[in-house]
Design a protein around this motif. Structure first.
Motif, PDB file in Angstrom:
ATOM      1  N   TYR A   1       0.472  -1.358   0.004  1.00 22.57           N
ATOM      2  CA  TYR A   1       0.148   0.369  -0.361  1.00 22.57           C
ATOM      3  C   TYR A   1       0.891   1.219  -0.204  1.00 22.57           C
ATOM      4  CZ  TYR A   1      -4.028  -2.511   1.315  1.00 22.57           C
ATOM      5  OH  TYR A   1      -4.657  -3.730   1.201  1.00 22.57           O
ATOM      6  N   ILE A   2       1.917   0.900   0.159  1.00 22.46           N
ATOM      7  CA  ILE A   2       2.845   2.033   0.577  1.00 22.46           C
ATOM      8  C   ILE A   2       3.201   2.395  -0.614  1.00 22.46           C
ATOM      9  CG2 ILE A   2       4.882   3.086   1.569  1.00 22.46           C
ATOM     10  CD1 ILE A   2       4.254   2.085   4.446  1.00 22.46           C
ATOM     11  N   LEU A   3       4.019   1.444  -1.361  1.00 22.98           N
ATOM     12  CA  LEU A   3       4.481   1.695  -2.118  1.00 22.98           C
ATOM     13  C   LEU A   3       3.479   2.041  -3.465  1.00 22.98           C
ATOM     14  CD1 LEU A   3       6.821  -1.905  -2.535  1.00 22.98           C
ATOM     15  CD2 LEU A   3       7.098   0.764  -2.310  1.00 22.98           C
ATOM     16  N   ILE A   4       2.118   1.658  -3.738  1.00 20.01           N
ATOM     17  CA  ILE A   4       1.158   1.884  -4.398  1.00 20.01           C
ATOM     18  C   ILE A   4       1.131   3.810  -4.173  1.00 20.01           C
ATOM     19  CG2 ILE A   4      -1.112   2.010  -5.548  1.00 20.01           C
ATOM     20  CD1 ILE A   4      -0.984  -1.417  -4.955  1.00 20.01           C
ATOM     21  N   PHE A   5       0.878   4.190  -2.662  1.00 23.36           N
ATOM     22  CA  PHE A   5       1.005   5.372  -3.172  1.00 23.36           C
ATOM     23  C   PHE A   5       1.573   6.174  -3.193  1.00 23.36           C
ATOM     24  CE2 PHE A   5       1.890   9.305   0.657  1.00 23.36           C
ATOM     25  CZ  PHE A   5      -0.394   9.529   0.158  1.00 23.36           C
ATOM     26  N   LEU A   6       3.058   5.151  -3.145  1.00 25.92           N
ATOM     27  CA  LEU A   6       4.178   6.666  -3.615  1.00 25.92           C
ATOM     28  C   LEU A   6       4.424   6.722  -4.749  1.00 25.92           C
ATOM     29  CD1 LEU A   6       6.986   5.285  -0.741  1.00 25.92           C
ATOM     30  CD2 LEU A   6       6.169   7.567  -0.817  1.00 25.92           C
ATOM     31  N   LEU A   7       4.024   5.747  -5.755  1.00 23.92           N
ATOM     32  CA  LEU A   7       3.886   5.625  -6.977  1.00 23.92           C
ATOM     33  C   LEU A   7       3.367   6.962  -7.480  1.00 23.92           C
ATOM     34  CD1 LEU A   7       5.294   4.409  -9.870  1.00 23.92           C
ATOM     35  CD2 LEU A   7       3.428   3.040  -9.283  1.00 23.92           C
ATOM     36  N   GLY A   8       2.169   7.121  -6.964  1.00 21.68           N
ATOM     37  CA  GLY A   8       1.031   7.465  -7.011  1.00 21.68           C
ATOM     38  C   GLY A   8       1.604   9.013  -7.214  1.00 21.68           C
ATOM     39  N   LEU A   9       1.960   9.540  -6.188  1.00 22.52           N
ATOM     40  CA  LEU A   9       2.902  10.623  -5.564  1.00 22.52           C
ATOM     41  C   LEU A   9       3.953  11.301  -7.307  1.00 22.52           C
ATOM     42  CD1 LEU A   9       3.266  10.953  -2.072  1.00 22.52           C
ATOM     43  CD2 LEU A   9       1.092  12.414  -3.161  1.00 22.52           C
ATOM     44  N   VAL A  10       4.292  10.130  -7.440  1.00 18.89           N
ATOM     45  CA  VAL A  10       5.828  10.191  -7.933  1.00 18.89           C
ATOM     46  C   VAL A  10       4.493  10.340  -9.305  1.00 18.89           C
ATOM     47  CG1 VAL A  10       7.432   9.794  -9.483  1.00 18.89           C
ATOM     48  CG2 VAL A  10       7.277   9.211  -6.732  1.00 18.89           C
ATOM     49  N   VAL A  11       3.681  10.158 -10.192  1.00 23.70           N
ATOM     50  CA  VAL A  11       3.411   9.846 -11.068  1.00 23.70           C
ATOM     51  C   VAL A  11       2.159  11.332 -11.222  1.00 23.70           C
ATOM     52  CG1 VAL A  11       1.938   9.008 -12.706  1.00 23.70           C
ATOM     53  CG2 VAL A  11       3.165   7.358 -11.785  1.00 23.70           C
ATOM     54  N   GLY A  12       1.859  11.714 -10.491  1.00 22.24           N
ATOM     55  CA  GLY A  12       0.717  13.049  -9.866  1.00 22.24           C
ATOM     56  C   GLY A  12       1.729  13.975 -10.150  1.00 22.24           C
ATOM     57  N   MET A  13       2.920  14.232  -9.497  1.00 21.83           N
ATOM     58  CA  MET A  13       3.740  14.701  -9.489  1.00 21.83           C
ATOM     59  C   MET A  13       4.505  15.178 -11.022  1.00 21.83           C
ATOM     60  SD  MET A  13       5.842  15.559  -5.676  1.00 21.83           S
ATOM     61  CE  MET A  13       7.005  14.084  -5.905  1.00 21.83           C
ATOM     62  N   ALA A  14       4.402  13.850 -11.870  1.00 24.56           N
ATOM     63  CA  ALA A  14       5.137  13.978 -12.838  1.00 24.56           C
ATOM     64  C   ALA A  14       4.187  14.903 -13.805  1.00 24.56           C
ATOM     65  CB  ALA A  14       5.746  13.064 -13.135  1.00 24.56           C
ATOM     66  N   LEU A  15       2.729  14.440 -13.878  1.00 23.62           N
ATOM     67  CA  LEU A  15       1.756  14.577 -14.956  1.00 23.62           C
ATOM     68  C   LEU A  15       1.649  16.538 -14.949  1.00 23.62           C
ATOM     69  CD1 LEU A  15      -0.578  11.175 -14.876  1.00 23.62           C
ATOM     70  CD2 LEU A  15       1.575  12.462 -16.750  1.00 23.62           C
ATOM     71  N   MET A  16       1.672  16.969 -13.051  1.00 25.50           N
ATOM     72  CA  MET A  16       1.427  18.020 -12.849  1.00 25.50           C
ATOM     73  C   MET A  16       2.180  18.860 -13.599  1.00 25.50           C
ATOM     74  SD  MET A  16      -0.758  18.016  -9.734  1.00 25.50           S
ATOM     75  CE  MET A  16      -0.917  19.739  -9.547  1.00 25.50           C
ATOM     76  N   ALA A  17       3.209  18.802 -13.322  1.00 21.08           N
ATOM     77  CA  ALA A  17       4.762  19.092 -13.411  1.00 21.08           C
ATOM     78  C   ALA A  17       5.461  19.436 -14.623  1.00 21.08           C
ATOM     79  CB  ALA A  17       5.832  19.594 -12.332  1.00 21.08           C
ATOM     80  N   GLY A  18       4.633  18.597 -16.088  1.00 20.94           N
ATOM     81  CA  GLY A  18       5.422  18.949 -17.294  1.00 20.94           C
ATOM     82  C   GLY A  18       5.146  19.978 -18.146  1.00 20.94           C
ATOM     83  N   GLY A  19       4.410  20.778 -18.362  1.00 17.80           N
ATOM     84  CA  GLY A  19       4.163  22.239 -19.173  1.00 17.80           C
ATOM     85  C   GLY A  19       5.828  22.873 -18.031  1.00 17.80           C
TER      86      GLY A  19
END
Length: 82
Positions: A12-30
């Motif tokens: 659960y912790i690993l999935i949560f951290l993966l979700g945070l990383v992917v979310g930050m990558a998608l938001m900061a792309g532009g």
């Protein structure tokens, strides 16, 4: 109700951290693309300016050399008619 095992908590912790990383990558792309393009544009402008300054420096060196030769020639020939 089943108790959550240690392995499940880690998952659960690993999935949560993966979700945070992917979310930050998608938001900061532009933002990062824009900053990179701005930096590349500034670098290109600086290279163009440096090239222009090198050409001017070469021209000034040529003129300085020509003036030095002319001055040396005038000293050898002596003063001109007054």
């Amino acid at each position: 109700m089943n108790a959550v095992s240690y392995n499940e908590w880690v998952l659960y912790i690993l999935i949560f951290l993966l979700g945070l990383v992917v979310g930050m990558a998608l938001m900061a792309g532009g933002k990062w693309k824009r900053r990179y393009r701005e930096e590349a544009r500034l670098r290109q402008e600086l290279e163009t300016e440096n090239k222009r300054l090198r050409v001017q420096e070469t021209e000034m060196d040529t003129l300085r050399t020509a003036a030095a030769r002319d001055e040396a020639r005038r000293r050898v020939d002596g003063p001109g008619p007054l």
